[in-house]
Motif scaffolding. Structure first.
Motif, short mmCIF file in Angstrom:
data_model
loop_
_atom_site.label_atom_id
_atom_site.label_comp_id
_atom_site.label_asym_id
_atom_site.label_seq_id
_atom_site.Cartn_x
_atom_site.Cartn_y
_atom_site.Cartn_z
N SER A 75 -67.37 67.37 -42.73
CA SER A 75 -66.23 67.78 -43.54
C SER A 75 -65.14 68.39 -42.66
O SER A 75 -65.39 68.83 -41.53
CB SER A 75 -66.67 68.80 -44.60
N VAL A 76 -63.93 68.40 -43.20
CA VAL A 76 -62.79 69.07 -42.55
C VAL A 76 -62.04 69.85 -43.63
O VAL A 76 -62.14 69.54 -44.82
CB VAL A 76 -61.84 68.07 -41.86
N PRO A 77 -61.26 70.86 -43.25
CA PRO A 77 -60.47 71.58 -44.25
C PRO A 77 -59.49 70.64 -44.96
O PRO A 77 -58.86 69.79 -44.31
CB PRO A 77 -59.72 72.63 -43.43
N THR A 78 -59.38 70.78 -46.26
CA THR A 78 -58.50 69.88 -47.00
C THR A 78 -57.05 70.00 -46.55
O THR A 78 -56.29 69.02 -46.66
CB THR A 78 -58.58 70.15 -48.51
N ARG A 79 -56.65 71.15 -46.03
CA ARG A 79 -55.27 71.31 -45.59
C ARG A 79 -54.94 70.35 -44.45
O ARG A 79 -53.77 70.02 -44.21
CB ARG A 79 -55.00 72.74 -45.14
N THR A 80 -55.94 69.89 -43.70
CA THR A 80 -55.69 69.04 -42.55
C THR A 80 -55.52 67.58 -42.93
O THR A 80 -55.11 66.78 -42.10
CB THR A 80 -56.83 69.14 -41.51
N ALA A 112 -71.10 61.65 -48.99
CA ALA A 112 -70.81 63.09 -49.09
C ALA A 112 -70.34 63.60 -47.73
O ALA A 112 -70.62 63.00 -46.68
CB ALA A 112 -72.04 63.87 -49.54
N PHE A 113 -69.62 64.72 -47.77
CA PHE A 113 -69.22 65.41 -46.54
C PHE A 113 -70.15 66.59 -46.30
O PHE A 113 -70.52 67.31 -47.23
CB PHE A 113 -67.78 65.91 -46.64
N GLN A 114 -70.55 66.77 -45.05
CA GLN A 114 -71.51 67.81 -44.71
C GLN A 114 -70.91 68.85 -43.77
O GLN A 114 -69.85 68.66 -43.21
CB GLN A 114 -72.75 67.18 -44.05
N SER A 115 -71.67 69.93 -43.62
CA SER A 115 -71.38 70.95 -42.60
C SER A 115 -70.00 71.58 -42.76
O SER A 115 -69.27 71.78 -41.78
CB SER A 115 -71.52 70.34 -41.20
#
Length: 329
Positions: A179-184, A233-236
């Motif tokens: 996963s990454v921050p949605t803002r990015t 799914a997105f992890q971590s």
């Protein structure tokens, strides 16, 4: 002119005592709370990272170097170098080594197949800063490369087959990526909810979520899995403020339990080798969570020393049709 291939990876500390310094590299100097540092030290210790320098290298370093050696063997006259963004061997240090060796042209491949601003974009920035005066070809994504898809399918097929046999029925597959921050990944100004002050405006959405799901869909298609047979799914997700991309693995496991499935096979398609997000997050944390839900969790073997992965990298390194971005001198 002398051309060489440069493989770029994230990097990881060699011993537990380096964790705080390593995390400062990952966060560009933003300090991490002590409890976060200690928790990550615990997770790395669980996968075998120790306190004594010179012991067995961490899995990410071990397998990334092995992938570089395998590609170097296949390419013959073209040298292959390996560099990390957040730890030794640093990108700047390896580029200096390449200069001393007479390299004037670099063909750079990130070992993160899907392009995101928070990973591939930062590798590109670090490389171009270090490689001033050299000709650089940079590959930002190879998420749909047929040999990458084949390599993942080769690892998934036996794990899925064995899981179905053990369960006595078809078991769903859960593909994952970090996963990454949605803002990015969003477009628009920094005032959008969830963005940090100073976040620059992005004119186009980040391709990462779509590319990660596309890799998964292509692997599923190669194995004949339908939309009912797999999910993504997105992890971590990290501990920084603001929302991160989902759905999460935890949410997905809960949904599978509620649907009455006996278990799940996980394959992370955003990573090409073992590291803490695989060996701890999946093999320890998610497996324990699944067990508590009454689910059996299997995992497909990571690509690691996959000969098909080496063939994919060889094709990327030599093909005239791969869309490398030219930069530098």
């Amino acid at each position: 002119m002398s051309r060489a291939v440069l493989l770029l990876a994230h990097g990881t500390p060699d011993v537990l005592g380096e964790m705080a310094e390593y995390l400062s590299k990952v966060t560009s100097g933003r300090p991490m709370p002590e409890n976060v540092v200690e928790e990550l030290k615990h997770r790395y210790a669980q996968i075998g990272l120790g306190e004594i320098p010179g012991s067995e290298p961490p899995p990410l370093t071990k397998w990334t170097l092995a992938q570089g050696h395998a590609l170097d063997h296949e390419l013959g006259d073209t040298s292959v170098y390996v560099a990390m963004r957040n730890w030794h061997p640093y990108i700047a240090d390896v580029v200096d080594e390449m200069r001393r060796d007479g390299v004037t042209e670099i063909r750079a491949i990130c070992l993160a197949p899907q392009n995101s601003r928070t990973s591939v974009g930062l590798y590109r920035k670090a490389l171009l800063s270090a490689a001033a005066g050299l000709e650089v070809e940079f590959l930002s994504a190879w998420a749909e490369h047929p040999l990458l898809v084949q390599a993942f399918a080769e690892r998934l097929e036996p794990a899925w087959r064995d899981a179905c046999a053990e369960a006595g029925r078809k078991v769903p597959v859960l593909f994952t990526a970090h996963s990454v921050p949605t803002r990015t990944v969003m477009t628009g100004p920094a005032s959008i909810e969830g963005a940090r002050p100073g976040t620059p405006m992005q004119d186009t959405p980040d391709p990462y979520p779509e590319q990660a799901q596309k890799t998964a869909a292509l692997v599923a298609e190669r194995l004949g899995l339908t939309g009912h047979d797999y999910r993504f799914a997105f992890q971590s997700q990290g501990v920084s403020g603001g929302p991160w991309l989902g759905p999460t693995v935890e949410e997905s496991l809960k949904a599978l339990q509620q649907e009455g499935h006996p278990g799940v096979v996980i394959q992370p398609v955003g990573f090409v080798c073992d590291h803490v997000e695989v060996l701890y997050d999946i093999d320890i944390a998610f497996k324990e969570l699944a067990s508590g839900m009454g689910l059996k969790l299997w995992r497909a073997e990571s690509l690691n020393d996959s000969a098909t992965l080496t063939r994919a990298l060889e094709d990327l390194a030599t093909s005239a049709t791969v869309p490398f971005e030219k930069a530098g001198a």
